[in-house]
Design a protein around this motif. Structure first.
Motif, PDB file in Angstrom:
ATOM      1  N   ASP A  90       0.825  -1.315  -0.083  1.00  0.00           N
ATOM      2  CA  ASP A  90      -0.125  -0.076  -0.006  1.00  0.00           C
ATOM      3  C   ASP A  90       0.739   1.169  -0.128  1.00  0.00           C
ATOM      4  O   ASP A  90       0.381   2.397  -0.645  1.00  0.00           O
ATOM      5  N   ILE A  91       2.181   1.297   0.510  1.00  0.00           N
ATOM      6  CA  ILE A  91       2.806   2.439   0.647  1.00  0.00           C
ATOM      7  C   ILE A  91       4.258   2.212   0.396  1.00  0.00           C
ATOM      8  O   ILE A  91       4.985   0.957   1.089  1.00  0.00           O
ATOM      9  N   LEU A  92       4.900   2.861  -0.451  1.00  0.00           N
ATOM     10  CA  LEU A  92       6.404   2.829  -0.753  1.00  0.00           C
ATOM     11  C   LEU A  92       7.031   3.986  -0.077  1.00  0.00           C
ATOM     12  O   LEU A  92       6.552   5.170  -0.509  1.00  0.00           O
ATOM     13  N   VAL A  93       8.009   3.954   0.727  1.00  0.00           N
ATOM     14  CA  VAL A  93       8.446   5.028   1.220  1.00  0.00           C
ATOM     15  C   VAL A  93      10.205   4.873   0.603  1.00  0.00           C
ATOM     16  O   VAL A  93      10.950   4.122   1.029  1.00  0.00           O
ATOM     17  N   THR A  94      10.506   5.781  -0.329  1.00  0.00           N
ATOM     18  CA  THR A  94      11.904   5.696  -0.931  1.00  0.00           C
ATOM     19  C   THR A  94      12.856   6.897   0.017  1.00  0.00           C
ATOM     20  O   THR A  94      12.366   7.590   0.507  1.00  0.00           O
ATOM     21  N   ASN A  95      14.135   6.476  -0.145  1.00  0.00           N
ATOM     22  CA  ASN A  95      14.983   6.987   0.950  1.00  0.00           C
ATOM     23  C   ASN A  95      16.533   6.507   0.300  1.00  0.00           C
ATOM     24  O   ASN A  95      16.504   5.634  -0.508  1.00  0.00           O
ATOM     25  N   HIS A  96      17.360   7.460   0.798  1.00  0.00           N
ATOM     26  CA  HIS A  96      18.698   6.832   0.162  1.00  0.00           C
ATOM     27  C   HIS A  96      19.701   7.649   1.130  1.00  0.00           C
ATOM     28  O   HIS A  96      19.512   8.652   1.880  1.00  0.00           O
ATOM     29  N   GLY A  97      21.061   7.282   1.462  1.00  0.00           N
ATOM     30  CA  GLY A  97      21.889   7.854   2.066  1.00  0.00           C
ATOM     31  C   GLY A  97      22.525   8.934   1.477  1.00  0.00           C
ATOM     32  O   GLY A  97      22.269   9.324   0.272  1.00  0.00           O
ATOM     33  N   GLY A  98      23.100   9.798   2.492  1.00  0.00           N
ATOM     34  CA  GLY A  98      23.630  11.099   1.649  1.00  0.00           C
ATOM     35  C   GLY A  98      24.844  11.085   0.971  1.00  0.00           C
ATOM     36  O   GLY A  98      25.570  10.173   1.120  1.00  0.00           O
ATOM     37  N   PRO A  99      24.425  11.854  -0.400  1.00  0.00           N
ATOM     38  CA  PRO A  99      25.773  11.475  -1.287  1.00  0.00           C
ATOM     39  C   PRO A  99      26.884  12.352  -0.726  1.00  0.00           C
ATOM     40  O   PRO A  99      26.821  13.110   0.088  1.00  0.00           O
ATOM     41  N   GLN A 100      27.959  12.040  -1.522  1.00  0.00           N
ATOM     42  CA  GLN A 100      29.308  12.572  -1.317  1.00  0.00           C
ATOM     43  C   GLN A 100      29.050  13.944  -1.224  1.00  0.00           C
ATOM     44  O   GLN A 100      28.552  14.743  -2.187  1.00  0.00           O
ATOM     45  N   THR A 101      29.744  14.856  -0.248  1.00  0.00           N
ATOM     46  CA  THR A 101      29.680  16.359  -0.327  1.00  0.00           C
ATOM     47  C   THR A 101      31.070  16.918  -0.768  1.00  0.00           C
ATOM     48  O   THR A 101      32.172  16.504  -0.077  1.00  0.00           O
ATOM     49  N   SER A 102      31.201  17.183  -1.858  1.00  0.00           N
ATOM     50  CA  SER A 102      32.419  17.806  -2.422  1.00  0.00           C
ATOM     51  C   SER A 102      32.134  18.997  -3.376  1.00  0.00           C
ATOM     52  O   SER A 102      30.886  18.962  -4.021  1.00  0.00           O
ATOM     53  N   PRO A 152      20.000  25.103  -4.165  1.00  0.00           N
ATOM     54  CA  PRO A 152      21.177  24.439  -4.180  1.00  0.00           C
ATOM     55  C   PRO A 152      22.406  25.449  -3.675  1.00  0.00           C
ATOM     56  O   PRO A 152      22.209  26.691  -4.274  1.00  0.00           O
ATOM     57  N   SER A 153      23.441  24.856  -3.369  1.00  0.00           N
ATOM     58  CA  SER A 153      24.639  25.699  -2.845  1.00  0.00           C
ATOM     59  C   SER A 153      25.834  24.976  -3.283  1.00  0.00           C
ATOM     60  O   SER A 153      25.811  23.728  -3.377  1.00  0.00           O
ATOM     61  N   ALA A 154      27.045  25.493  -2.959  1.00  0.00           N
ATOM     62  CA  ALA A 154      28.475  25.132  -3.239  1.00  0.00           C
ATOM     63  C   ALA A 154      28.360  23.760  -2.377  1.00  0.00           C
ATOM     64  O   ALA A 154      28.063  23.679  -1.314  1.00  0.00           O
ATOM     65  N   SER A 155      29.285  22.808  -2.653  1.00  0.00           N
ATOM     66  CA  SER A 155      29.711  21.540  -2.180  1.00  0.00           C
ATOM     67  C   SER A 155      28.922  20.510  -1.878  1.00  0.00           C
ATOM     68  O   SER A 155      29.149  19.487  -1.669  1.00  0.00           O
ATOM     69  N   GLY A 156      27.650  20.863  -2.280  1.00  0.00           N
ATOM     70  CA  GLY A 156      26.538  19.560  -2.316  1.00  0.00           C
ATOM     71  C   GLY A 156      26.332  19.375  -3.770  1.00  0.00           C
ATOM     72  O   GLY A 156      25.211  18.951  -4.211  1.00  0.00           O
ATOM     73  N   VAL A 157      27.262  19.307  -4.819  1.00  0.00           N
ATOM     74  CA  VAL A 157      27.092  19.256  -6.082  1.00  0.00           C
ATOM     75  C   VAL A 157      26.216  18.018  -6.421  1.00  0.00           C
ATOM     76  O   VAL A 157      24.940  18.124  -7.034  1.00  0.00           O
ATOM     77  N   ILE A 158      26.588  16.762  -6.046  1.00  0.00           N
ATOM     78  CA  ILE A 158      26.011  15.613  -6.424  1.00  0.00           C
ATOM     79  C   ILE A 158      24.491  15.696  -5.939  1.00  0.00           C
ATOM     80  O   ILE A 158      23.522  15.344  -6.852  1.00  0.00           O
ATOM     81  N   GLY A 159      24.302  15.957  -4.784  1.00  0.00           N
ATOM     82  CA  GLY A 159      22.836  15.941  -4.306  1.00  0.00           C
ATOM     83  C   GLY A 159      21.749  16.847  -5.130  1.00  0.00           C
ATOM     84  O   GLY A 159      20.906  16.608  -5.161  1.00  0.00           O
ATOM     85  N   ASN A 160      22.662  18.139  -5.292  1.00  0.00           N
ATOM     86  CA  ASN A 160      21.751  19.043  -5.851  1.00  0.00           C
ATOM     87  C   ASN A 160      21.781  18.873  -7.370  1.00  0.00           C
ATOM     88  O   ASN A 160      20.905  19.402  -8.080  1.00  0.00           O
TER      89      ASN A 160
END
Length: 265
Positions: A90-102, A152-160
């Motif tokens: 009935d419910i899917l909750v997607t999530n992921h680990g924090g990506p690399q911060t560079s 979006p801000s600097a240093s979080g490129v992959i996540g952003n």
């Protein structure tokens, strides 16, 4: 408030700790049967034990499957195992680990490829695998996606780069599957206490040459509420969004961020 979660069946990704675990705990507390997933069996075993103790639920209300979000076959297999154990979904909750911060100059194309897999591609695969069962149940997909991707801000490129893709995917799925009774939303945390936040505070302190207390003050000063949120506070809102109580809410990106996001629209 009765959220209508009794007898609902939920699958929560990346849920052996942090916000994923908090959401799974609240789902169980509100009457759902839940399967959590992570790559680490030891942490999964501990999480299941702690959720049972905290909620006082029956043993079969919470269990786990092992799932590596970097492995497509692993995601598909874990999704099918969860559906089989639950007898549907009935419910899917997607999530992921924090990506690399560079910062951008420090990243290789291979690191971008890894970020795409762990953040966006893993979410696509899980949704694709679970949608047939969700169609049968007129279920919901709730994606946990950091609010920082809204600004979006600097240093979080992959996540952003890749997290906004989940926002877009959520909007598209809400449109395409609305006629099937499926609702799809994103809930966007910022400033909520977790291992990831602690790591970011430590990194900020080291980078700026300040104390961790000063780094924490910088993070809280960004928030209208001027204090970090607790995982259970985030989880209560996320579970509401996923529940039948929010049955006219779809295609939304909902910041749960203590007022960090200041835009009117």
């Amino acid at each position: 408030m009765d959220l209508g979660l009794s007898e609902k069946r939920a699958f929560v990704l990346a849920a052996s700790q942090g916000l994923g675990k908090a959401v799974a705990t609240e789902l169980v507390r509100d009457g759902a049967s839940v399967i959590i997933a992570s790559r680490n069996t030891d942490r999964l075993t501990t999480a299941v034990k702690e959720i049972r103790q905290e909620t006082g639920c029956e043993a079969d209300a919470i269990d786990y499957v092992v799932c590596d979000l970097d492995d497509e076959d692993g995601i598909r297999t874990a999704s099918r195992e969860a559906i089989d154990q639950l007898g549907g979904l009935d419910i899917l909750v997607t999530n992921h680990g924090g990506p690399q911060t560079s910062r951008f100059p420090d990243l290789s194309i291979e690191e971008f490829d890894n970020g795409y897999q762990s953040v966006l591609r893993s979410t696509i695969i899980a949704c694709e695998e679970c949608l047939p069962e969700l169609q049968k149940a007129e279920g919901t997909i709730t994606n946990l996606v950091a609010a920082s991707a809204l600004e979006p801000s600097a240093s979080g490129v992959i996540g952003n780069v890749f997290r906004p893709g989940i926002y877009g995917l959520s909007k598209v799925l809400a449109e395409e599957y609305g006629d099937d009774g499926i609702r799809v939303n994103c809930v966007a945390p910022r400033g909520v206490t977790s291992n990831r936040i602690e790591e970011k505070i430590e990194a900020l302190a080291e980078r700026e040459g300040i104390t961790e207390t000063q780094a924490l003050e910088r993070r809280t000063d960004e928030l209208a509420l001027d204090e970090l949120g607790q995982p259970e506070e985030f989880a209560r809102t996320a579970v509401y969004v996923a529940s039948p109580a929010a049955d006219y809410l779809t295609g939304a990106v909902i910041p749960i961020d203590g007022g960090w996001h200041r835009h009117a629209f």
